[in-house]
Design a protein around this motif. Structure first.
Motif, PDB file in Angstrom:
ATOM      1  N   SER A  38     -10.556   3.548   4.054  1.00 24.42           N
ATOM      2  CA  SER A  38     -10.514   3.640   5.517  1.00 24.42           C
ATOM      3  C   SER A  38      -9.506   2.669   6.142  1.00 24.42           C
ATOM      4  N   ASP A  39      -9.285   1.519   5.516  1.00 27.77           N
ATOM      5  CA  ASP A  39      -8.312   0.574   6.079  1.00 27.77           C
ATOM      6  C   ASP A  39      -6.869   0.944   5.747  1.00 27.77           C
ATOM      7  N   GLN A  40      -6.678   2.048   4.988  1.00 27.57           N
ATOM      8  CA  GLN A  40      -5.345   2.501   4.608  1.00 27.57           C
ATOM      9  C   GLN A  40      -4.984   3.865   5.209  1.00 27.57           C
ATOM     10  N   LEU A  41      -5.853   4.387   6.085  1.00 24.95           N
ATOM     11  CA  LEU A  41      -5.669   5.748   6.606  1.00 24.95           C
ATOM     12  C   LEU A  41      -4.262   6.016   7.122  1.00 24.95           C
ATOM     13  N   PHE A  42      -3.672   5.066   7.801  1.00 27.23           N
ATOM     14  CA  PHE A  42      -2.349   5.283   8.394  1.00 27.23           C
ATOM     15  C   PHE A  42      -1.268   4.415   7.753  1.00 27.23           C
ATOM     16  N   LEU A  43      -1.621   3.784   6.640  1.00 21.53           N
ATOM     17  CA  LEU A  43      -0.673   2.921   5.933  1.00 21.53           C
ATOM     18  C   LEU A  43      -0.243   3.502   4.602  1.00 21.53           C
ATOM     19  N   ASP A  44      -1.132   4.234   3.938  1.00 23.43           N
ATOM     20  CA  ASP A  44      -0.849   4.826   2.631  1.00 23.43           C
ATOM     21  C   ASP A  44       0.056   6.036   2.830  1.00 23.43           C
ATOM     22  N   LEU A  45       1.232   6.011   2.234  1.00 22.28           N
ATOM     23  CA  LEU A  45       2.213   7.088   2.412  1.00 22.28           C
ATOM     24  C   LEU A  45       2.338   7.990   1.185  1.00 22.28           C
ATOM     25  N   THR A  46       1.370   7.927   0.283  1.00 27.41           N
ATOM     26  CA  THR A  46       1.422   8.746  -0.933  1.00 27.41           C
ATOM     27  C   THR A  46       1.392  10.230  -0.598  1.00 27.41           C
ATOM     28  N   ALA A  47       0.469  10.668   0.250  1.00 30.23           N
ATOM     29  CA  ALA A  47       0.386  12.087   0.631  1.00 30.23           C
ATOM     30  C   ALA A  47       1.636  12.506   1.407  1.00 30.23           C
TER      31      ALA A  47
END
Length: 193
Positions: free
Chosen positions: A165-174
């Motif tokens: 949840s703390d990576q919802l808008f930070l993780d760019l893998t998708a």
């Protein structure tokens, strides 16, 4: 091809950093990125005028783009950011290829069911309904059927992943996977044209 990078990242405290990472990734896949964070808003007298100026600039940016890659990760609720949904519809109406990603693997029905605390029942009409009597979309789609439908009918795909949840808008893998699929599809189309 000019790719409009739609999403709610502009609201993040580190928006510039995330947008710059997305821009660099888009370039690495051969796209010329068009980012709503890349705008110079003229001085205005009121907040409303400023909002209208931003809207006009974003529409101009979208009309300069050839395709859209939209972040449909639920934002401030169970659905995609409403501004991103507008941008996706705008680009679909222009007939542009549309691609999307979400850092939430639960489909729209699952998210709304959780909102209702699981209190969903089959109504007399055969439709799933919440405790308020409103029907739920139960089509195994990432978001509202119009968003999924618009993307699919333009030959695009939606990539989903589940991230913390703390990576919802930070993780760019998708996002990166989506870029790869878009580049592969559009390069094949260009080669066969």
């Amino acid at each position: 091809m000019r790719a409009y990078l739609a999403g709610p990242e502009v609201f993040l405290p580190n928006a510039r950093e995330i947008l710059d990472r997305k821009i660099a990734l888009a370039r690495s896949y051969g796209f010329t990125p068009v980012s709503p964070g890349d705008l110079a808003v003229p001085e205005t007298e009121t907040r409303r005028q400023r909002g209208l100026a931003i809207s006009a600039i974003n529409e101009k940016l979208m009309t300069s783009a050839d395709l859209i890659i939209a972040n449909l990760t639920p934002f401030r609720g169970v659905a995609a950011d409403i501004g991103t949904a507008f941008e996706l519809g705008f680009m679909c109406a222009r007939g542009c290829p549309a691609f999307a990603f979400s850092n939430c693997a639960d489909n729209h029905f699952e998210r709304v069911s959780k909102l209702y605390g699981g209190e969903v029942h089959l109504g007399a009409d055969g439709r799933e309904r919440g405790p308020d009597g409103l029907s739920l979309e139960n089509f195994d789609m990432t978001d509202n059927l119009m968003l999924d439908g618009g993307i699919v009918s333009r030959g695009g795909v939606i990539v989903t992943r589940q991230v913390a949840s703390d990576q919802l808008f930070l993780d760019l893998t998708a996002f990166e996977e989506c870029l790869g699929l878009a580049a592969e599809k559009l390069l094949k189309q260009a080669a066969s044209a």
